[in-house]
Motif scaffolding. Structure first.
Motif, mmCIF file in Angstrom:
data_model
loop_
_atom_site.group_PDB
_atom_site.id
_atom_site.type_symbol
_atom_site.label_atom_id
_atom_site.label_comp_id
_atom_site.label_asym_id
_atom_site.label_seq_id
_atom_site.Cartn_x
_atom_site.Cartn_y
_atom_site.Cartn_z
ATOM 1 N N LEU A 108 0.852 -1.189 0.000
ATOM 2 C CA LEU A 108 0.000 0.000 0.000
ATOM 3 C C LEU A 108 0.889 1.241 0.000
ATOM 4 O O LEU A 108 1.676 1.441 0.931
ATOM 5 C CB LEU A 108 -0.901 -0.021 1.245
ATOM 6 N N ARG A 109 0.773 2.043 -1.047
ATOM 7 C CA ARG A 109 1.642 3.213 -1.192
ATOM 8 C C ARG A 109 0.797 4.461 -1.472
ATOM 9 O O ARG A 109 0.373 4.694 -2.605
ATOM 10 C CB ARG A 109 2.663 2.965 -2.300
ATOM 11 N N PRO A 110 0.550 5.255 -0.430
ATOM 12 C CA PRO A 110 -0.230 6.477 -0.623
ATOM 13 C C PRO A 110 0.564 7.513 -1.424
ATOM 14 O O PRO A 110 1.776 7.607 -1.289
ATOM 15 C CB PRO A 110 -0.457 6.992 0.806
ATOM 16 N N GLY A 249 3.928 -1.440 -10.103
ATOM 17 C CA GLY A 249 3.680 -0.726 -8.846
ATOM 18 C C GLY A 249 4.955 -0.116 -8.291
ATOM 19 O O GLY A 249 4.954 0.989 -7.737
ATOM 20 N N ASP A 250 6.056 -0.827 -8.431
ATOM 21 C CA ASP A 250 7.340 -0.278 -7.985
ATOM 22 C C ASP A 250 7.656 0.993 -8.753
ATOM 23 O O ASP A 250 7.996 2.030 -8.174
ATOM 24 C CB ASP A 250 8.440 -1.331 -8.220
ATOM 25 N N ILE A 251 7.511 0.924 -10.062
ATOM 26 C CA ILE A 251 7.930 2.050 -10.910
ATOM 27 C C ILE A 251 6.998 3.252 -10.733
ATOM 28 O O ILE A 251 7.459 4.377 -10.517
ATOM 29 C CB ILE A 251 7.979 1.602 -12.385
ATOM 30 N N THR A 253 5.211 4.106 -8.307
ATOM 31 C CA THR A 253 5.230 4.782 -7.004
ATOM 32 C C THR A 253 6.489 5.627 -6.795
ATOM 33 O O THR A 253 6.501 6.483 -5.912
ATOM 34 C CB THR A 253 5.033 3.791 -5.834
ATOM 35 N N ASP A 254 7.531 5.421 -7.583
ATOM 36 C CA ASP A 254 8.630 6.406 -7.549
ATOM 37 C C ASP A 254 8.202 7.668 -8.302
ATOM 38 O O ASP A 254 8.507 8.789 -7.873
ATOM 39 C CB ASP A 254 9.923 5.829 -8.157
ATOM 40 N N LEU A 255 7.464 7.490 -9.387
ATOM 41 C CA LEU A 255 6.891 8.658 -10.067
ATOM 42 C C LEU A 255 5.930 9.375 -9.097
ATOM 43 O O LEU A 255 5.979 10.589 -8.925
ATOM 44 C CB LEU A 255 6.150 8.203 -11.332
ATOM 45 N N PRO A 281 9.843 3.130 4.417
ATOM 46 C CA PRO A 281 9.789 4.179 3.391
ATOM 47 C C PRO A 281 9.966 3.560 2.013
ATOM 48 O O PRO A 281 10.553 2.489 1.882
ATOM 49 C CB PRO A 281 10.980 5.080 3.750
ATOM 50 N N VAL A 282 9.449 4.242 0.981
ATOM 51 C CA VAL A 282 9.592 3.740 -0.392
ATOM 52 C C VAL A 282 11.041 3.870 -0.863
ATOM 53 O O VAL A 282 11.515 3.068 -1.663
ATOM 54 C CB VAL A 282 8.629 4.523 -1.334
ATOM 55 N N HIS A 283 11.754 4.841 -0.324
ATOM 56 C CA HIS A 283 13.126 5.080 -0.800
ATOM 57 C C HIS A 283 14.078 3.963 -0.392
ATOM 58 O O HIS A 283 13.758 3.118 0.449
ATOM 59 C CB HIS A 283 13.645 6.438 -0.313
HETATM 60 MN MN MN Z 1 11.192 0.851 -5.518
#
Ligand code: MN
Ligand code: NAD
Ligand code: IPM
Length: 354
Positions: A108-110, A249-251, A253-255, A281-283
């Motif tokens: 889950l990535r807000p 989803g990985d890509i 969510t960095d955008l 964190p996503v980072h």
């Molecule tokens: Mn990533």
């Protein structure tokens, strides 16, 4: 406080680079909230990451994975990845290992813009950028299924197989709709690449249509992932809930991290409802700034906030988000956001606001 606090066991894995630095800040915020609200948090730290791997070859002890599953409520993780371990084997075992073996099928990535000053999109404000991504987290292109043949020769073949199961696709799509319904959101967008990937993504198309019919009040739409990237920049207001596969989803969510103000603000939860879940964190480990005390702790702090919701304290996550917004509004930020504060100063500012 008269009431006896329920014990909530949190496993802490700082990991590599800025991972331990930002996790320490998240724990300071959690400890503050625990004192004020009697949550009963108990932290246990685990020495896992590149240093440990280089010291004694340990990546993720199998018995620890079992203990995490059986006795912990949540895992708070920093980041994994170190230039001294080019194979990234420890990250695969610890991070992807936890996602797979603990069956944390929802990533889950807000994507929520708190202050337009930090958004690179012209004229976009918090009312335009407020969505969540449901990233499938246990299959897709991440399983390692594949192989190499005649490695290092001119005839080399390398295969990476994308796995899509009916069960896996259905449960993430269901989770996205259930979230939209619970939070009164208007739409769910499914994104794939069915025009080129005819087998797996045809399955996504069929399951999305089927599950969508069970939610007549929720608008559904589909975008190929290339167009999704375009639309996230052109018209982010279109989106409430996005559901997609593991790699896409990985890509995206960095955008998404950038349009909400940068990778230092992007939080995530790797969730299996009702079971131990992992917040991070996503980072990544940001080796370029590690050890300098300048990493932005807010992504880790917002991830700690998501963990509080998982532990039954959604009201406290709301407070955390408000405190982070207060800091952003007041320019109490690290230098990559144009501020002058170091990592611990930013956390102090969050705690003061709490
Ligand atoms: Mn990533
Ligand atoms: P990264 O996210 O670590 O860094 C990308 C850029 O963002 C860098 O310039 C970095 O300085 C900056 N940055 C990242 N987090 C920041 C923060 N909190 N504050 C300020 N600036 C920040 O991505 P990368 O450089 O591609 O990856 C480095 C390592 O981390 C690699 O080994 C990668 O595999 C790993 N990684 C791990 C995770 C994870 O553990 N979940 C996620 C992504 C990358
Ligand atoms: C993330 C990271 C990981 C992923 C890497 C480190 C394997 O980029 O959590 O977003 O691709 O899932």
């Amino acid at each position: 406080m008269s009431q006896q606090a329920a014990n909530k066991k949190i496993a802490v894995i700082g990991g590599d680079g800025i991972g331990p630095e930002v996790v320490a800040e998240g724990i300071r915020v959690l400890t503050h909230l625990d004192r004020a609200h009697n949550i009963g948090l108990q932290f246990e730290h685990f020495d896992l990451g590149a240093d440990r791997y280089l010291k004694d070859g340990t990546t993720m002890p199998p018995e620890l994975m079992q203990r995490l599953a059986d006795t912990f409520d949540a895992i708070f993780l920093g980041a994994l990845g170190d230039p001294r371990v080019p194979s990234n084997v420890h990250a695969k075992d610890i991070l992807l290992g936890s996602r797979f073996q603990l069956d944390l099928f929802i990533n889950l990535r807000p994507i929520k813009l708190l202050n337009s000053r930090y958004c690179p999109l012209k004229d976009a404000g918090p009312e335009d950028i407020n969505m969540v991504v449901f990233r499938e987290n246990t299959e897709g292109l991440y399983t390692g299924i594949g192989g190499q043949f005649k490695r290092g020769t001119a005839d080399e073949v390398a295969l990476e197989t994308e796995m899509n199961t009916r069960k896996g696709v259905e449960r993430i799509i269901r989770a996205a709709f259930a979230y939209a319904k619970k939070h009164g959101l208007k739409s769910v967008c499914m994104s794939d690449k069915a025009n080129a990937m005819r087998h797996g993504h045809d399955l996504w198309q069929r399951v999305f249509a089927e599950v969508g019919e069970e939610y007549p009040g929720i608008e559904t739409f589909h975008l190929y992932v290339d167009v999704l990237c375009m639309e996230l920049v052109r018209a982010p207001k279109r989106f409430d809930v996005i559901v997609t596969n593991n790699l896409f989803g990985d890509i995206v969510t960095d955008l998404g991290a950038q349009i909400q103000g940068g990778i230092g603000l992007a939080a995530s939860g790797n969730i299996h409802p009702g079971q131990v879940s992992l917040f991070e964190p996503v980072h990544g480990s940001a080796p370029d700034i590690a050890g300098k005390g300048i990493a932005n702790p807010l992504a880790a702090i917002l991830s700690a906030g998501m963990m509080l919701t998982h532990l039954g304290h959604a009201d406290l996550e709301t407070k955390v988000i408000a405190a982070v917004k207060g800091c952003l509004d007041a320019k109490q930020v690290t230098r990559e956001l144009g501020g002058t504060l170091n990592t611990t100063d930013v956390t102090n500012a969050v705690i003061e606001r709490l």
